[in-house]
Design a protein around this motif. Structure first.
Motif, PDB file in Angstrom:
ATOM      1  N   ALA A 206     -38.276 -24.206 -28.489  1.00 50.29           N
ATOM      2  CA  ALA A 206     -37.146 -25.123 -28.326  1.00 50.29           C
ATOM      3  C   ALA A 206     -36.151 -24.556 -27.311  1.00 50.29           C
ATOM      4  O   ALA A 206     -35.815 -23.375 -27.350  1.00 50.29           O
ATOM      5  CB  ALA A 206     -36.452 -25.326 -29.668  1.00 50.29           C
ATOM      6  N   ILE A 207     -35.701 -25.411 -26.392  1.00 51.82           N
ATOM      7  CA  ILE A 207     -34.765 -24.998 -25.345  1.00 51.82           C
ATOM      8  C   ILE A 207     -33.435 -25.723 -25.548  1.00 51.82           C
ATOM      9  O   ILE A 207     -33.390 -26.948 -25.626  1.00 51.82           O
ATOM     10  CB  ILE A 207     -35.303 -25.339 -23.943  1.00 51.82           C
ATOM     11  N   THR A 208     -32.340 -24.958 -25.620  1.00 52.66           N
ATOM     12  CA  THR A 208     -31.010 -25.529 -25.784  1.00 52.66           C
ATOM     13  C   THR A 208     -30.158 -25.140 -24.586  1.00 52.66           C
ATOM     14  O   THR A 208     -30.047 -23.954 -24.254  1.00 52.66           O
ATOM     15  CB  THR A 208     -30.335 -24.996 -27.071  1.00 52.66           C
ATOM     16  N   VAL A 209     -29.551 -26.111 -23.921  1.00 49.90           N
ATOM     17  CA  VAL A 209     -28.726 -25.860 -22.737  1.00 49.90           C
ATOM     18  C   VAL A 209     -27.261 -26.124 -23.070  1.00 49.90           C
ATOM     19  O   VAL A 209     -26.919 -27.192 -23.579  1.00 49.90           O
ATOM     20  CB  VAL A 209     -29.155 -26.748 -21.555  1.00 49.90           C
ATOM     21  N   LYS A 210     -26.411 -25.144 -22.790  1.00 51.54           N
ATOM     22  CA  LYS A 210     -24.984 -25.282 -23.061  1.00 51.54           C
ATOM     23  C   LYS A 210     -24.171 -24.748 -21.884  1.00 51.54           C
ATOM     24  O   LYS A 210     -24.649 -23.937 -21.106  1.00 51.54           O
ATOM     25  CB  LYS A 210     -24.592 -24.523 -24.332  1.00 51.54           C
ATOM     26  N   THR A 211     -22.931 -25.212 -21.807  1.00 48.63           N
ATOM     27  CA  THR A 211     -21.990 -24.720 -20.798  1.00 48.63           C
ATOM     28  C   THR A 211     -20.809 -24.095 -21.542  1.00 48.63           C
ATOM     29  O   THR A 211     -19.907 -24.812 -21.986  1.00 48.63           O
ATOM     30  CB  THR A 211     -21.485 -25.864 -19.901  1.00 48.63           C
ATOM     31  N   PRO A 212     -20.795 -22.776 -21.701  1.00 54.56           N
ATOM     32  CA  PRO A 212     -19.708 -22.119 -22.435  1.00 54.56           C
ATOM     33  C   PRO A 212     -18.360 -22.383 -21.791  1.00 54.56           C
ATOM     34  O   PRO A 212     -18.220 -22.397 -20.567  1.00 54.56           O
ATOM     35  CB  PRO A 212     -20.082 -20.631 -22.335  1.00 54.56           C
ATOM     36  N   ARG A 213     -17.344 -22.616 -22.619  1.00 56.25           N
ATOM     37  CA  ARG A 213     -16.001 -22.860 -22.089  1.00 56.25           C
ATOM     38  C   ARG A 213     -15.284 -21.566 -21.748  1.00 56.25           C
ATOM     39  O   ARG A 213     -14.473 -21.498 -20.842  1.00 56.25           O
ATOM     40  CB  ARG A 213     -15.179 -23.642 -23.117  1.00 56.25           C
ATOM     41  N   ALA A 214     -15.577 -20.522 -22.512  1.00 58.58           N
ATOM     42  CA  ALA A 214     -14.878 -19.251 -22.303  1.00 58.58           C
ATOM     43  C   ALA A 214     -15.324 -18.602 -20.996  1.00 58.58           C
ATOM     44  O   ALA A 214     -16.438 -18.814 -20.518  1.00 58.58           O
ATOM     45  CB  ALA A 214     -15.148 -18.311 -23.465  1.00 58.58           C
ATOM     46  N   THR A 215     -14.419 -17.801 -20.415  1.00 56.23           N
ATOM     47  CA  THR A 215     -14.757 -17.068 -19.202  1.00 56.23           C
ATOM     48  C   THR A 215     -15.911 -16.135 -19.501  1.00 56.23           C
ATOM     49  O   THR A 215     -15.930 -15.461 -20.523  1.00 56.23           O
ATOM     50  CB  THR A 215     -13.554 -16.244 -18.714  1.00 56.23           C
ATOM     51  N   HIS A 216     -16.879 -16.102 -18.629  1.00 59.26           N
ATOM     52  CA  HIS A 216     -18.080 -15.310 -18.854  1.00 59.26           C
ATOM     53  C   HIS A 216     -18.234 -14.298 -17.732  1.00 59.26           C
ATOM     54  O   HIS A 216     -17.988 -14.591 -16.571  1.00 59.26           O
ATOM     55  CB  HIS A 216     -19.300 -16.238 -18.904  1.00 59.26           C
ATOM     56  N   HIS A 217     -18.657 -13.076 -18.097  1.00 56.72           N
ATOM     57  CA  HIS A 217     -18.758 -12.034 -17.075  1.00 56.72           C
ATOM     58  C   HIS A 217     -19.860 -12.297 -16.060  1.00 56.72           C
ATOM     59  O   HIS A 217     -19.927 -11.630 -15.033  1.00 56.72           O
ATOM     60  CB  HIS A 217     -18.981 -10.663 -17.726  1.00 56.72           C
ATOM     61  N   HIS A 218     -20.706 -13.285 -16.304  1.00 58.30           N
ATOM     62  CA  HIS A 218     -21.764 -13.606 -15.344  1.00 58.30           C
ATOM     63  C   HIS A 218     -21.264 -14.501 -14.212  1.00 58.30           C
ATOM     64  O   HIS A 218     -21.996 -14.756 -13.265  1.00 58.30           O
ATOM     65  CB  HIS A 218     -22.916 -14.313 -16.056  1.00 58.30           C
ATOM     66  N   ARG A 219     -20.036 -14.956 -14.287  1.00 54.00           N
ATOM     67  CA  ARG A 219     -19.556 -15.928 -13.293  1.00 54.00           C
ATOM     68  C   ARG A 219     -19.670 -15.414 -11.859  1.00 54.00           C
ATOM     69  O   ARG A 219     -19.921 -16.174 -10.947  1.00 54.00           O
ATOM     70  CB  ARG A 219     -18.112 -16.314 -13.600  1.00 54.00           C
ATOM     71  N   ASP A 220     -19.444 -14.128 -11.663  1.00 53.64           N
ATOM     72  CA  ASP A 220     -19.497 -13.575 -10.313  1.00 53.64           C
ATOM     73  C   ASP A 220     -20.789 -12.795 -10.081  1.00 53.64           C
ATOM     74  O   ASP A 220     -20.888 -12.028  -9.122  1.00 53.64           O
ATOM     75  CB  ASP A 220     -18.283 -12.656 -10.081  1.00 53.64           C
ATOM     76  N   ALA A 221     -21.753 -12.976 -10.939  1.00 59.08           N
ATOM     77  CA  ALA A 221     -23.005 -12.240 -10.813  1.00 59.08           C
ATOM     78  C   ALA A 221     -23.813 -12.737  -9.619  1.00 59.08           C
ATOM     79  O   ALA A 221     -23.751 -13.905  -9.234  1.00 59.08           O
ATOM     80  CB  ALA A 221     -23.826 -12.381 -12.091  1.00 59.08           C
ATOM     81  N   GLU A 222     -24.584 -11.827  -9.053  1.00 56.01           N
ATOM     82  CA  GLU A 222     -25.425 -12.167  -7.907  1.00 56.01           C
ATOM     83  C   GLU A 222     -26.692 -12.857  -8.392  1.00 56.01           C
ATOM     84  O   GLU A 222     -27.270 -12.485  -9.417  1.00 56.01           O
ATOM     85  CB  GLU A 222     -25.800 -10.888  -7.151  1.00 56.01           C
ATOM     86  N   ALA A 223     -27.117 -13.864  -7.665  1.00 52.51           N
ATOM     87  CA  ALA A 223     -28.338 -14.580  -8.035  1.00 52.51           C
ATOM     88  C   ALA A 223     -29.530 -13.640  -7.992  1.00 52.51           C
ATOM     89  O   ALA A 223     -29.646 -12.785  -7.119  1.00 52.51           O
ATOM     90  CB  ALA A 223     -28.568 -15.749  -7.081  1.00 52.51           C
ATOM     91  N   LEU A 224     -30.416 -13.795  -8.950  1.00 53.67           N
ATOM     92  CA  LEU A 224     -31.601 -12.948  -9.021  1.00 53.67           C
ATOM     93  C   LEU A 224     -32.516 -13.208  -7.835  1.00 53.67           C
ATOM     94  O   LEU A 224     -32.695 -14.344  -7.403  1.00 53.67           O
ATOM     95  CB  LEU A 224     -32.357 -13.227 -10.319  1.00 53.67           C
ATOM     96  N   LYS A 225     -33.107 -12.133  -7.344  1.00 53.52           N
ATOM     97  CA  LYS A 225     -34.045 -12.233  -6.235  1.00 53.52           C
ATOM     98  C   LYS A 225     -35.472 -12.182  -6.781  1.00 53.52           C
ATOM     99  O   LYS A 225     -35.690 -11.802  -7.923  1.00 53.52           O
ATOM    100  CB  LYS A 225     -33.794 -11.084  -5.253  1.00 53.52           C
ATOM    101  N   PRO A 226     -36.453 -12.539  -5.950  1.00 54.83           N
ATOM    102  CA  PRO A 226     -37.840 -12.514  -6.414  1.00 54.83           C
ATOM    103  C   PRO A 226     -38.238 -11.136  -6.935  1.00 54.83           C
ATOM    104  O   PRO A 226     -37.830 -10.113  -6.390  1.00 54.83           O
ATOM    105  CB  PRO A 226     -38.632 -12.876  -5.153  1.00 54.83           C
ATOM    106  N   VAL A 227     -39.026 -11.104  -7.983  1.00 54.41           N
ATOM    107  CA  VAL A 227     -39.487  -9.838  -8.543  1.00 54.41           C
ATOM    108  C   VAL A 227     -41.004  -9.845  -8.657  1.00 54.41           C
ATOM    109  O   VAL A 227     -41.629 -10.901  -8.707  1.00 54.41           O
ATOM    110  CB  VAL A 227     -38.882  -9.587  -9.938  1.00 54.41           C
TER     111      VAL A 227
END
Length: 216
Positions: free
Chosen positions: A128-149
Motif C-alpha cells: 500500500a502506498i500513501t502520499v502526503k504533504t507534511p505541513r511542518a518544515t522538513h529538513h529535506h526541503r533544501d536537499a539535493e536531488a538524488l543522482k543515478p546509482v
C-alpha cells in the motif's frame, strides 16, 4: 566483482531509496518546465547477489516499488524530485530484506511557487502506498536531488556486513537505512547500526566507490 545487470527504473530515482527507480531534476520557479524522464535502466543497475533475498523486497521488487511510488507521486506532483529514501525495520537486523516500511521523500513547488515536501510511504507487506504533504518544515526541503546509482539496498547491505565483520566493535545489526546524496557528490546508503555497548553509529556505503565510512 560480480557483473552488473541493468534493470529498468523511473524518473523519480535519478534523485538518488533506498533504493531503484528515480527522479527528475528540481523544478525551477515560478513555472517549472517538465522534468526530463529517464528510463529505469539508466538509473539503477542492481549487482547480482549470492544471497537468497526475502520475499518482501527482492532487487527487482524494489525497482518495481520505486516505479510505482514515482508514478503515484507524479500523478499529483508532476515535477517532484526524489531526494531520499528511508527504510525502517521493526527490529534490529542483519538483513535489509527485513525492512517493513519505506518512505520516499520528494521535493516540489506548491501553487505559490514555494518549495514543499511530498512523502510517499510504502508498507512492504501490503504494498500500500500513501502520499502526503507534511505541513511542518522538513529538513529535506533544501536537499539535493538524488543522482543515478548503480547499487541496490541488498548490495549495500552485503558491503556493510563485510565491513562490520572486520570491525566487530561497531556491532552487527542495523535498524534503518537511508539513501541520499553525500558530501562527496555520490549517493550513499546510510545505515543506523547498534553497537554492543549500546552506542548508535551511522555508517555510509558509497554507491559509486563502494567505500564504507563511519559518519561523525
Amino acid at each position: 566483482m560480480r557483473p552488473v545487470h541493468k534493470i529498468a527504473v523511473s524518473a523519480a530515482f535519478s534523485a538518488a531509496l533506498l533504493v531503484s527507480g528515480a527522479g527528475a531534476a528540481m523544478a525551477a520557479a515560478p513555472h517549472p518546465a517538465p522534468a526530463k524522464e529517464h528510463t529505469a535502466a539508466a538509473l539503477i543497475q542492481p549487482i547480482s547477489s549470492t544471497r537468497t533475498p526475502a520475499a518482501v523486497i527482492q532487487p527487482n521488487a524494489f525497482v518495481t516499488m520505486t516505479d510505482q511510488v514515482t508514478a503515484k507521486v507524479h500523478a499529483q506532483h508532476p515535477h517532484a524530485a526524489l531526494v531520499a529514501v528511508h527504510g525502517r525495520a521493526s527490529h534490529a537486523t542483519k538483513d535489509v530484506n527485513d525492512i517493513t516500511q519505506w518512505r520516499y521523500v520528494f521535493t516540489d513547488e506548491d501553487s505559490s511557487g514555494h518549495q514543499q515536501v511530498v512523502v510517499a510511504t510504502v508498507d512492504a507487506h501490503t504494498s500500500a502506498i500513501t502520499v502526503k504533504t507534511p505541513r511542518a518544515t522538513h529538513h529535506h526541503r533544501d536537499a539535493e536531488a538524488l543522482k543515478p546509482v548503480a547499487m541496490t539496498p541488498q548490495s549495500a547491505d552485503q558491503l556493510l556486513q563485510q565491513w562490520l565483520g572486520q570491525h566487530p566493535s561497531y556491532g552487527t545489526t542495523f535498524t534503518s537505512v537511508t539513501l541520499r546524496q553525500s558530501a562527496s557528490g555520490d549517493a550513499a546508503f546510510v545505515f543506523t547500526v547498534k553497537a554492543p555497548n549500546g552506542a548508535t553509529h551511522r555508517i555510509a556505503v558509497d554507491t559509486a566507490t563502494h567505500q564504507v565510512t563511519v559518519l561523525r
